[in-house]
Design a protein around this motif. Structure first.
Motif: not given
Length: 75
Positions: A16-29, A45-54
């Motif tokens: 899951l971690d090495f998937a091509p897109l991270d959760r933040a990118s998917l949610e932002l899309a 927004a992407l930076a905020r989501l990446r911080i939120r998801y750790g």
């Protein structure tokens, strides 16, 4: 039994971690589709989501090590 369980969870996490897109990118899309954010707003927004998801450290904006993300994921 416990080593097998930890091994399976670690492999699952890595896949899951090495998937091509991270959760933040998917949610932002999904969120960006109706609003069409400009480039600067999208990066913020992407930076905020990446911080939120750790995925990145809040202070340094450097990626969090895999073992730390795995331990958080286990909780």
């Amino acid at each position: 039994m416990l080593p097998t369980l930890l091994g399976i969870t670690f492999l699952t996490f890595l896949v899951l971690d090495f998937a091509p897109l991270d959760r933040a990118s998917l949610e932002l899309a999904v969120l960006d589709a109706p609003t069409q954010l400009d480039v600067e707003e999208r990066e913020l927004a992407l930076a905020r989501l990446r911080i939120r998801y750790g995925l990145v450290d809040e202070e340094t904006l450097e990626p969090v090590p895999v073992y730390e993300r795995y331990l958080v994921w286990l909780r």
